[in-house]
Design an enzyme around this catalytic site. Sequence first.
Site, mmCIF file in Angstrom:
data_model
loop_
_atom_site.group_PDB
_atom_site.id
_atom_site.type_symbol
_atom_site.label_atom_id
_atom_site.label_comp_id
_atom_site.label_asym_id
_atom_site.label_seq_id
_atom_site.Cartn_x
_atom_site.Cartn_y
_atom_site.Cartn_z
ATOM 1 N N PRO A 159 -2.970 -38.596 -4.525
ATOM 2 C CA PRO A 159 -1.850 -39.016 -5.373
ATOM 3 C C PRO A 159 -0.893 -39.881 -4.546
ATOM 4 O O PRO A 159 -0.101 -39.378 -3.756
ATOM 5 C CB PRO A 159 -1.198 -37.686 -5.787
ATOM 6 C CG PRO A 159 -1.581 -36.719 -4.709
ATOM 7 C CD PRO A 159 -2.897 -37.162 -4.163
ATOM 8 N N ASP A 167 0.490 -39.515 0.963
ATOM 9 C CA ASP A 167 -0.213 -38.536 0.137
ATOM 10 C C ASP A 167 0.786 -37.457 -0.283
ATOM 11 O O ASP A 167 1.237 -36.658 0.543
ATOM 12 C CB ASP A 167 -1.357 -37.926 0.957
ATOM 13 C CG ASP A 167 -2.249 -37.004 0.141
ATOM 14 O OD1 ASP A 167 -1.808 -36.511 -0.913
ATOM 15 O OD2 ASP A 167 -3.402 -36.759 0.585
ATOM 16 N N HIS A 168 1.093 -37.427 -1.585
ATOM 17 C CA HIS A 168 2.131 -36.493 -2.067
ATOM 18 C C HIS A 168 1.652 -35.042 -2.078
ATOM 19 O O HIS A 168 2.439 -34.131 -2.277
ATOM 20 C CB HIS A 168 2.592 -36.902 -3.467
ATOM 21 C CG HIS A 168 4.039 -36.609 -3.723
ATOM 22 N ND1 HIS A 168 4.703 -35.560 -3.138
ATOM 23 C CD2 HIS A 168 4.951 -37.244 -4.504
ATOM 24 C CE1 HIS A 168 5.962 -35.533 -3.557
ATOM 25 N NE2 HIS A 168 6.145 -36.562 -4.384
ATOM 26 N N ARG A 169 0.359 -34.806 -1.856
ATOM 27 C CA ARG A 169 -0.112 -33.428 -1.713
ATOM 28 C C ARG A 169 0.319 -32.846 -0.383
ATOM 29 O O ARG A 169 0.510 -31.633 -0.245
ATOM 30 C CB ARG A 169 -1.641 -33.370 -1.802
ATOM 31 C CG ARG A 169 -2.256 -33.857 -3.086
ATOM 32 C CD ARG A 169 -3.766 -33.943 -2.963
ATOM 33 N NE ARG A 169 -4.173 -34.828 -1.865
ATOM 34 C CZ ARG A 169 -5.423 -34.970 -1.453
ATOM 35 N NH1 ARG A 169 -6.398 -34.295 -2.047
ATOM 36 N NH2 ARG A 169 -5.718 -35.795 -0.462
ATOM 37 N N ALA A 182 2.875 -34.394 1.873
ATOM 38 C CA ALA A 182 4.277 -34.603 2.238
ATOM 39 C C ALA A 182 5.107 -34.918 1.004
ATOM 40 O O ALA A 182 4.575 -35.385 -0.017
ATOM 41 C CB ALA A 182 4.384 -35.735 3.255
#
Length: 424
Positions: free
Chosen positions: A215, A393-395, A397
């Site tokens: 994401p 990567d929003h998973r 950070a």
Amino acid sequence: MVEVKLHDIGEGMHEGEVIHFFVKAGDSVKVDQPLVEVQTDKVTAELPSPAAGTIKDIKVKEGDVVTVGSVILTIDAASTPSSPKAEDAPENKDQPVVEKIVKAPSHTAFSGGIATLNKRVLAAPYTRKIARENGVDIEQIVGTGPGGRVTDQDVYNFIEQPSGTETEETPHDFVEEKATTPTKVFSTSDPEEIPFKGRRKQIAKKMVQSLATIPHVTHFEEIDVTAVMNLKKQLKTMDPDNKRGMNVSVAAFFVKAIQIALKDFPIFNAKLDEEKEVIRLEKNVNIGIATDSDEGLIVPVIQQVEQRNIRDIAVDMKDKITRAKTNKLKGSDLTGSTFTISNVGPLGSIAATPIINHPEVALMAFHKTKKTPVVIGDEIVIRSMMNVSMSFDHRVADGATAVMFTNRVKELIENPYFMTLELI
């Protein structure tokens, strides 16, 4: 019978495209003689012969995409004249094949401009590609490069020269006609087709995998690069002939700034292992440099940046970018990256949403620098300003962490002397 298989010649490689065979069925080969040229998403490599013998069977065709472990060709190791007779040979014909990548021989034997049997023409993969695309047999070309190497210009000169089959009586204007490369004529309704294979196809798979898995979120920032550009000029003035290696690129400062910032924010120097459900923080900082080449995007890696000074980084980066553009990188130059940067500023970019180099966590792109009026205190001054894009990567950070990381990079670039406090 010895099987020559495609082995893993690059990190994460699953398949490769067969570009060119140096041999055909029935040819005699020696140990380590190049057999086939294979292109992956990262490198173009030659697979050498693991044994002396005769080419028995070629299992694939040029242009085929084969997976790791697939048999490319077989060698009858007992059929070479220099081998023992079949009845005297030990019972180990099915011994495992140990394959390795070797450099091409340092010389080529020619006879009247034609390569002699079992002697391959020295030429870079891109040079061979030019010849193939223009229907030229590269073995017909006498190389003018070091050791008889065929250069790009040798191929172009060969294409443009009059055909060797013409006699002296051939009219001059006819020879000139023959000298031009035939051009396919398309009707207005026929689209031109570009093969979607090789590195282009591998890049596409990598991009789709990254976007489908990660994401992406992109954070933008503006950085004042006036001070670092002035420092670069000052160093160049102190060492005009670059005898002490002080003429370094601004990008080398960017790489060092990112490495220092990653020490403070190690979450961006990490990889997510979804199967084991862990985020693995990498010990070394290996910076990938996204590089545009004629073959497509390629990412050479500056290894262990935390142990290197800015001068070393600049030298290594220049060398690898040059070799990336000429398709001369080795597999070891392309593995192990933990964070990637893309310096697209020289191309004129002002902003982008870059795709992360999976399985890394982040990528930062540096855009065009331009002089801009800026308010500092109560004064308007002209400064050199540059945009950056930070995709993460929003998973792994959160946005706040990404902003703090970018601000740390910004602080170091805007105050390059701060970096001296962090050097080893």
